[in-house]
Structure formats: structure tokens, C-alpha cells
Scaffold this active site. Structure first.
Site, mmCIF file in Angstrom:
data_model
loop_
_atom_site.group_PDB
_atom_site.id
_atom_site.type_symbol
_atom_site.label_atom_id
_atom_site.label_comp_id
_atom_site.label_asym_id
_atom_site.label_seq_id
_atom_site.Cartn_x
_atom_site.Cartn_y
_atom_site.Cartn_z
ATOM 1 N N LEU A 88 3.017 5.768 -8.395
ATOM 2 C CA LEU A 88 2.798 6.054 -6.985
ATOM 3 C C LEU A 88 2.871 4.811 -6.106
ATOM 4 O O LEU A 88 3.262 4.888 -4.950
ATOM 5 C CB LEU A 88 1.430 6.720 -6.782
ATOM 6 C CG LEU A 88 1.230 8.097 -7.417
ATOM 7 C CD1 LEU A 88 -0.191 8.579 -7.184
ATOM 8 C CD2 LEU A 88 2.236 9.087 -6.852
ATOM 9 N N GLY A 89 2.481 3.671 -6.620
ATOM 10 C CA GLY A 89 2.491 2.458 -5.812
ATOM 11 C C GLY A 89 1.628 1.392 -6.455
ATOM 12 O O GLY A 89 1.137 1.543 -7.578
ATOM 13 N N GLY A 91 -1.205 -2.035 -5.307
ATOM 14 C CA GLY A 91 -1.900 -2.852 -4.326
ATOM 15 C C GLY A 91 -2.505 -4.073 -4.987
ATOM 16 O O GLY A 91 -2.096 -4.478 -6.076
ATOM 17 N N ASP A 212 -12.235 -4.257 4.378
ATOM 18 C CA ASP A 212 -10.781 -4.298 4.180
ATOM 19 C C ASP A 212 -10.132 -3.067 4.782
ATOM 20 O O ASP A 212 -9.296 -2.417 4.155
ATOM 21 C CB ASP A 212 -10.460 -4.410 2.688
ATOM 22 C CG ASP A 212 -9.034 -4.920 2.438
ATOM 23 O OD1 ASP A 212 -8.457 -5.540 3.361
ATOM 24 O OD2 ASP A 212 -8.507 -4.703 1.342
#
Length: 468
Positions: A88-89, A91, A212
């Protein structure tokens, strides 16, 4: 005697089982100490008395927690061994994969898709950030916070299992190329949802500072409900007479409040500043830092903030992809709110609860233009209702239609010269004519919602972390 709680007690899956020497006495102490207050990171130390897993588990249940402890083998199974097709990604924490769980994996689990986040051992975050996610999301429950379903802690492996968010993150939805832009009302809905999430954190008996807040940490479900994710940098806020928390400066460039960067003093107003940055991104459609723009426009806040307080300059900052389809009154009020959130003086910024109160009425403003439309003259000899086609049905143009299109183009050029560079002023309707259609259509937030519901774009987390 001060009560000490170890990581071993909170995360039993990380350690081998060990029998307590006196289980009854510490169990009573834990119940008395933690029954009314949320467990915080400051309650944890590396040394201290041992308590059984059930003691901490029972304490967390009081906050609506029901975390599952998964094995690495189970998570490999539900993600097909972390297959690239389920990616999905990624980070600062590490890669994220989609999976599916049901009661075959663990009895009592609701069948559902999940997102599994795996700690990158070479990444910018580590065990401490992973632990913070478990502590905060294991206890905090709110419609605008992503739900933590469970975790895995085996040897050096650290994983987290969340509810799956079908639309990915706001950053990808707002800034991706070659796609339909987010409509005005959708942007407002996202801003309000994220604001409610922050307001909840700040309003806790033990306040939580998110630290954040950024577009890539705002996840969206299929209905564009915003939920805050990634609590690895979250901190327990000041209590009692304390005014701030002094901590190491960490966050994302462009979003962090200036006073926090300069001094390390962290307050809930630091989150308010970050919210102002995201609200400005929603208004402008621009990234907070964009080195592809002219030097004076690379920092979104430096370029955009001076323009926010002047209604006459509002059209200069609004996202041109909205094509004027937004409430002028709503945009003006949202711009003023963003200006207040971005104040250089923390005390001048509103609270997040007041931000929610300011944003919610904007959804009800009805001065949004009807939308872009396409109009083609009906072919001679046919009835009007025969000339309304579904968008996407092309036809061949006659010579007369081609001539008309040429005339239309000349008219549009004349209009552009007459009205100057800024075509999105109040009351201006933008007409777009397409040669391949002879239909009339109105694009609205509702229509775009329906279009969006048929598409899915895998999120890919981005952003540069600040580590001082």
C-alpha cells in the site's frame, strides 16, 4: 512507593512468560492506580515490579481496548507473505501491506480487510515509536482516530495491524496527478473530521499532543471520513500548572510550528499550527514545500499566509482545479481561520474545539456555483431530449458543429482578454466546451462523490522528517 510498569507487562508478546512471585498484591495495585486514568508513556520504565499480562489487559479494556497479539506467521498468512501485490505504501515507520483477517486467524475476529505496518529496522523510527502507537491507540477510541486492531512483537520484529482505509491518505488524494480533484465539500468534510480528531486528543483528561499532523497522516475511508493515524511521535501533554512539554524536536518540515522548532517547547497549539498548514493545502491544492515552484512560492505558508486575510486576494490562492466551484463565503471564512491557526504567537491561535465550531457551519452555505457545464447546440431536426447523452458517449461532428466550435473558441479567447488573468472571481461561471460531446452536464460534489467511489488509488506515504 511509586508504581513502576515495565514494557514486559504491557507487551507480553515481546517477552517469554515469567511467573510473578506475588500476583495478587500487584494486581490490586494496578487496578487502583489505572482504573480512572489513561496509561501514559511516562508511566513506563525499563525496571520495576513484574505484573501479569492480564493486569495491563484489564486496565486497557476499561478504555474500550481489545487488542489482539498476532504472531508473525499469522501476519505473513494474511498478507500473502507481504506480497508486492498487497503493498500500500511506506512512511517513516516502514512499509504497509493490505491483508484480510477473519475468525479462522483468531477466534472472535470480525472478518475485515486490514492494513499491516511493518517496522523498518533501518528507518527513522524504532521500538519507542512503535510502543507509543500501541499505548495511545490501544486506549484511545474515537470516530476520527484510526482503529488499532492488534500488534506483533517477536524478536526484532515489530508490526501493527489497523483497520483498512479504502481511500488511502489525504496527501495522495489531494496532490496526485491526472485525476479528478477533491470537491469543495469533500475538502471541508476532511478538514472537519481531522479537526475533531485533534480536538478529542487535546480535550482528554491527560491531553495528547499529536506532534506530526500532516496530510499523509490523515487517512480516508470509502466515504471520505478522515481519521488520524501514525501516533509514533505523539506525546502526553502538560498537566496541572505546566504550560508545555520540552522534548526533542521531531516532525515533518513545513508542518511543525516555528516556536517548537526553535525551542523544543511543545503545546497543543503546536498541533493547531500544523492544522493551519493542512487547511491551507486544502484551500490551495499546493504542497507545503514544493521546490518546483518559483523561489518565493516554494514555502506554502510564507507565500500563502499574507494573502489569507485579504478577501480581494482570495482568488489568487484558491486551487484552480476547483474551477470556481466553491462557496465564496465559506472559502473566505476558512481562509481567515487558517490565518489564525498559522499565527506566529501560539496564544493567538484558536483551540481545536473552536476550529471545529468555525468549520462545521461552512458545510451548510449554499452559495456554491452550479458547476462547470458543457453545452452543445442540438442537431437540426432532432428533439432536445434526444441530445442529452451520458458523458463518455462520443459521436462524430458534422462540418457545421466544427465551424461552431471554431466560433466558440474565438468567443472564449475574447472573454479571456476582457476579464484578464483571474477568471475565478465571485459570480463567474466557467464554461468548458468539449468537441467530442454534444451534451449538457453539471458536475457537482455529489456527482464527483459517485465517481470517486468507483476508484481506488494505493497510498504512498511521503514527507521529510525533522530530527534534531
Amino acid at each position: 512507593m511509586a508504581l513502576k510498569i515495565t514494557w514486559r507487562n504491557i507487551l507480553p508478546g515481546c517477552f517469554k512468560a515469567k511467573s510473578p512471585t506475588s500476583p495478587l498484591e500487584p494486581r490490586n495495585q494496578v487496578s487502583k492506580t489505572n482504573s480512572l486514568q489513561r496509561l501514559s508513556l511516562s508511566d513506563i520504565s525499563n525496571n520495576g515490579s513484574f505484573f501479569s499480562a492480564s493486569d495491563i489487559s484489564n486496565s486497557l479494556i476499561g478504555f474500550g481496548s481489545n487488542l489482539h497479539i498476532f504472531t508473525l506467521k499469522e501476519l505473513e498468512m494474511i498478507t500473502q507473505n507481504f506480497s508486492s501485490t498487497n503493498y500500500l505504501g511506506e512512511g517513516g515507520f516502514g512499509p504497509v501491506h493490505k491483508g484480510f483477517i477473519d475468525d479462522k486467524i483468531r477466534r472472535g475476529l470480525e472478518a475485515q480487510p486490514v492494513a499491516v505496518k511493518l517496522l523498518d529496522l533501518d528507518g527513522s523510527q524504532g521500538h519507542k515509536e512503535w510502543l507509543a502507537e500501541v499505548i495511545f491507540l490501544g486506549q484511545l477510541r474515537h470516530p476520527h482516530l484510526v482503529k488499532l486492531i492488534g500488534y506483533c512483537c517477536e524478536d526484532e520484529h515489530r508490526l501493527l495491524v489497523y483497520e483498512y482505509m479504502a481511500r488511502g491518505n489525504l496527501e495522495n488524494q489531494l496532490f496526485r496527478r491526472y485525476s479528478i480533484t477533491l470537491p469543495w465539500l469533500t475538502r471541508l468534510k476532511v478538514a472537519i473530521g481531522a479537526a475533531k480528531g485533534l480536538a478529542f486528543l487535546h480535550g482528554e483528561e491527560k491531553p495528547v499532543i499529536y506532534r506530526d499532523f500532516k496530510a499523509s497522516n490523515i487517512l480516508l475511508d470509502s466515504d471520505y471520513t478522515a481519521k488520524l493515524s501514525d501516533f509514533g511521535l505523539a506525546k502526553d501533554g502538560p498537566e496541572g500548572d505546566d504550560t508545555h512539554v520540552t522534548t526533542r524536536v521531531m516532525g515533518t518540515r513545513g508542518y511543525a510550528a516555528p516556536e517548537y522548532i526553535m525551542t523544543g517547547h511543545l503545546t497543543s497549539k503546536s498541533d493547531v499550527y500544523s492544522f493551519g498548514v493542512v487547511l491551507l493545502e486544502l484551500l490551495t491544492g499546493r504542497r507545503t514545500m514544493d521546490k518546483n515552484r518559483p523561489s518565493r512560492e516554494q514555502s506554502l505558508v510564507e507565500w500563502g499566509r499574507p494573502l489569507l486575510k485579504d478577501p480581494q486576494k482570495l482568488d489568487r490562492i484558491m486551487d484552480p482545479r476547483l474551477e470556481g466551484q466553491y462557496s465564496m463565503e465559506g472559502a473566505r471564512k476558512a481562509a481567515v481561520l487558517a490565518y489564525q491557526c498559522l499565527s506566529h504567537h501560539p496564544k493567538s491561535r484558536p483551540t481545536m474545539s473552536n476550529v471545529v465550531k468555525a468549520l462545521e457551519p461552512l458545510l451548510d452555505l449554499n452559495d456554491i456555483l452550479a458547476g462547470s457545464f458543457i453545452y452543445m447546440a442540438p442537431t437540426e431536426g432532432k428533439k432536445d431530449n434526444d441530445d442529452v447523452d451520458i458523458i463518455g458517449n462520443e459521436h462524430e461532428e458534422t462540418e457545421a458543429e466544427k465551424n461552431e466550435h471554431r466560433n466558440v473558441s474565438e468567443e472564449e479567447e475574447a472573454e479571456k482578454k476582457e476579464h484578464g488573468r483571474h477568471q475565478h472571481r465571485k459570480g463567474y461561471r466557467h464554461k468548458h466546451r468539449m468537441r467530442s460531446f454534444r451534451s449538457r452536464a453539471v458536475y457537482s460534489d455529489t456527482a464527483l462523490y459517485r465517481t470517486y467511489r468507483t476508484s481506488f488509488d494505493n497510498p504512498k506515504l511521503q514527507g521529510q522528517d525533522i530530527v534534531n
